[in-house]
Write a protein that holds these residues in place. Sequence first.
Motif, PDB file in Angstrom:
ATOM      1  N   UNK A 115       0.802  -0.947   0.121  1.00  0.00           N
ATOM      2  CA  UNK A 115      -0.045  -0.034  -0.170  1.00  0.00           C
ATOM      3  C   UNK A 115       0.973   1.247  -0.080  1.00  0.00           C
ATOM      4  N   UNK A 116       0.517   2.228  -0.927  1.00  0.00           N
ATOM      5  CA  UNK A 116       1.099   3.404  -0.976  1.00  0.00           C
ATOM      6  C   UNK A 116       0.533   4.544  -0.013  1.00  0.00           C
ATOM      7  N   UNK A 117       1.064   5.280   0.756  1.00  0.00           N
ATOM      8  CA  UNK A 117       0.449   6.403   1.250  1.00  0.00           C
ATOM      9  C   UNK A 117       0.702   7.774   0.374  1.00  0.00           C
ATOM     10  N   UNK A 118       0.094   7.682  -0.487  1.00  0.00           N
ATOM     11  CA  UNK A 118      -0.003   8.844  -1.718  1.00  0.00           C
ATOM     12  C   UNK A 118      -0.458  10.240  -1.011  1.00  0.00           C
ATOM     13  N   UNK A 119       0.421  11.307  -1.213  1.00  0.00           N
ATOM     14  CA  UNK A 119       0.092  12.382  -0.742  1.00  0.00           C
ATOM     15  C   UNK A 119      -0.218  12.423   1.032  1.00  0.00           C
ATOM     16  N   UNK A 120       0.396  11.567   1.843  1.00  0.00           N
ATOM     17  CA  UNK A 120       0.291  11.230   3.024  1.00  0.00           C
ATOM     18  C   UNK A 120      -0.794  10.545   3.535  1.00  0.00           C
ATOM     19  N   UNK A 128      -3.378   7.168   3.298  1.00  0.00           N
ATOM     20  CA  UNK A 128      -3.316   5.686   3.115  1.00  0.00           C
ATOM     21  C   UNK A 128      -4.553   5.060   2.676  1.00  0.00           C
ATOM     22  N   UNK A 129      -5.854   5.816   2.886  1.00  0.00           N
ATOM     23  CA  UNK A 129      -7.195   5.164   2.390  1.00  0.00           C
ATOM     24  C   UNK A 129      -8.050   6.373   2.134  1.00  0.00           C
ATOM     25  N   UNK A 130      -9.053   6.323   1.305  1.00  0.00           N
ATOM     26  CA  UNK A 130     -10.059   7.121   1.079  1.00  0.00           C
ATOM     27  C   UNK A 130     -11.261   6.841   0.861  1.00  0.00           C
ATOM     28  N   UNK A 131     -12.503   7.472   0.753  1.00  0.00           N
ATOM     29  CA  UNK A 131     -13.786   7.212   0.550  1.00  0.00           C
ATOM     30  C   UNK A 131     -14.132   8.013  -0.907  1.00  0.00           C
ATOM     31  N   UNK A 132     -15.217   7.513  -1.434  1.00  0.00           N
ATOM     32  CA  UNK A 132     -15.820   7.896  -2.594  1.00  0.00           C
ATOM     33  C   UNK A 132     -17.065   8.592  -2.125  1.00  0.00           C
ATOM     34  N   UNK A 133     -17.257  10.073  -2.367  1.00  0.00           N
ATOM     35  CA  UNK A 133     -18.653  10.734  -2.074  1.00  0.00           C
ATOM     36  C   UNK A 133     -19.285  10.895  -3.525  1.00  0.00           C
ATOM     37  N   UNK A 134     -20.726  10.983  -3.075  1.00  0.00           N
ATOM     38  CA  UNK A 134     -21.620  11.509  -3.939  1.00  0.00           C
ATOM     39  C   UNK A 134     -22.035  12.706  -3.483  1.00  0.00           C
ATOM     40  N   UNK A 135     -22.113  13.768  -4.028  1.00  0.00           N
ATOM     41  CA  UNK A 135     -22.686  14.987  -3.705  1.00  0.00           C
ATOM     42  C   UNK A 135     -23.667  15.621  -4.794  1.00  0.00           C
ATOM     43  N   UNK A 192     -17.587   2.944   1.710  1.00  0.00           N
ATOM     44  CA  UNK A 192     -16.460   2.317   2.394  1.00  0.00           C
ATOM     45  C   UNK A 192     -15.209   2.790   2.258  1.00  0.00           C
ATOM     46  N   UNK A 193     -14.150   2.598   3.181  1.00  0.00           N
ATOM     47  CA  UNK A 193     -12.677   3.176   2.822  1.00  0.00           C
ATOM     48  C   UNK A 193     -11.918   1.850   2.052  1.00  0.00           C
ATOM     49  N   UNK A 194     -11.192   2.572   1.006  1.00  0.00           N
ATOM     50  CA  UNK A 194     -10.428   1.898   0.250  1.00  0.00           C
ATOM     51  C   UNK A 194      -9.172   2.260   0.258  1.00  0.00           C
ATOM     52  N   UNK A 195      -7.968   1.358   0.026  1.00  0.00           N
ATOM     53  CA  UNK A 195      -6.570   1.889  -0.124  1.00  0.00           C
ATOM     54  C   UNK A 195      -6.426   3.111  -1.079  1.00  0.00           C
ATOM     55  N   UNK A 196      -5.839   4.219  -0.862  1.00  0.00           N
ATOM     56  CA  UNK A 196      -5.521   5.286  -1.727  1.00  0.00           C
ATOM     57  C   UNK A 196      -4.817   5.055  -2.830  1.00  0.00           C
ATOM     58  N   UNK A 197      -3.837   4.102  -2.765  1.00  0.00           N
ATOM     59  CA  UNK A 197      -2.974   3.712  -3.847  1.00  0.00           C
ATOM     60  C   UNK A 197      -2.054   2.462  -3.519  1.00  0.00           C
ATOM     61  N   UNK A 198      -1.907   1.620  -4.588  1.00  0.00           N
ATOM     62  CA  UNK A 198      -1.179   0.363  -4.154  1.00  0.00           C
ATOM     63  C   UNK A 198      -0.010   0.492  -5.256  1.00  0.00           C
TER      64      UNK A 198
END
Length: 311
Positions: free
Chosen positions: A110-115, A117-124, A239-245
């Motif tokens: 897993x890569x901590x891209x831009x610091x 580790x993981x992120x979520x997708x939002x509908x707005x 849900x949260x997913x790894x930001x980059x791998x």
Amino acid sequence: MMITRLCFAFILGLCAVVPAKAASSLEDKILSIGVLSTKPQKHIRFTQPLGDYLADNLREFGYTRAEIKVSSNVEQLSQWFDQGEVDLMSETLFTSLDLANNHNAEIILRRWKKGVAEYRSLFFTRADSGITSFDDLVGKHLALEDVDSTSGYYIPLSTLLQRGYAVTKLASSHTPVPEGHIGYVITADTLSEADELSLSAWVFRKKVDAAAFNDGNWNSPSDMPKSMRDHMHILYESPAFPRSVQLIRADMPDNIKTQIRGLLLNAHLSTAGQKALEAFQDTKKFDNFSEENQEAMAYADKLLLLVKKHL
């Protein structure tokens, strides 16, 4: 006569030396790092320091330098992995899963891209839109940024498909939505400089009814200015997913894979490694996948299949 023999011997000596140098140069290995981007010069600048750091620490295996190979499409990168022309690559989760499932690539870290580790997708949506559920999106226009984006395409599209909604890709935000469907527009297909700010602006100006990107974009003033966010409403959070791998060529020798993996895991512990990571889009570190990460990746694999069937 003696001079002639000496000259002949000298020429033979030269002939013996030249092939030896040529043979030596053929043993030099180049570490090739792939990048998916439409902005090659920028990403070469980001990635080259990490490539140099790895190559410098792989000299015992014959590597002398690193090169960055940039492509604007996943298909070419797939071919490069399959043909052994790319050794490493960092990418978002869904694209990486596709490469690992169907091509000569393997996910290792897993890569901590831009610091991060993981992120979520939002509908707005706009707060005054009256849209409070996915049911309200039926017959409406949804903006997604790019077909290679995990948080801005794969997660939102698969979220709708998993819930049984009929979704249709539209040529533009002016194209009528088929009855009973949610229509989505890819901004990268219609804008020369599509980005997250474009998604925010389209919703804010009521060009589309909703859009999706990750929580980091939502909290970034450059992607979602406060003057816009104050008028927005989050419809759904994934849900949260790894930001980059991190991917590696699957058929690389195991001892080289082990060495590269170790170098990446420990890069943040040395001054040289920290400099390379900082240049690499402010990467904080590489680490192993937790049990929760592995579960999220398995779930993402199922979502990826839904998108593939849709396409």
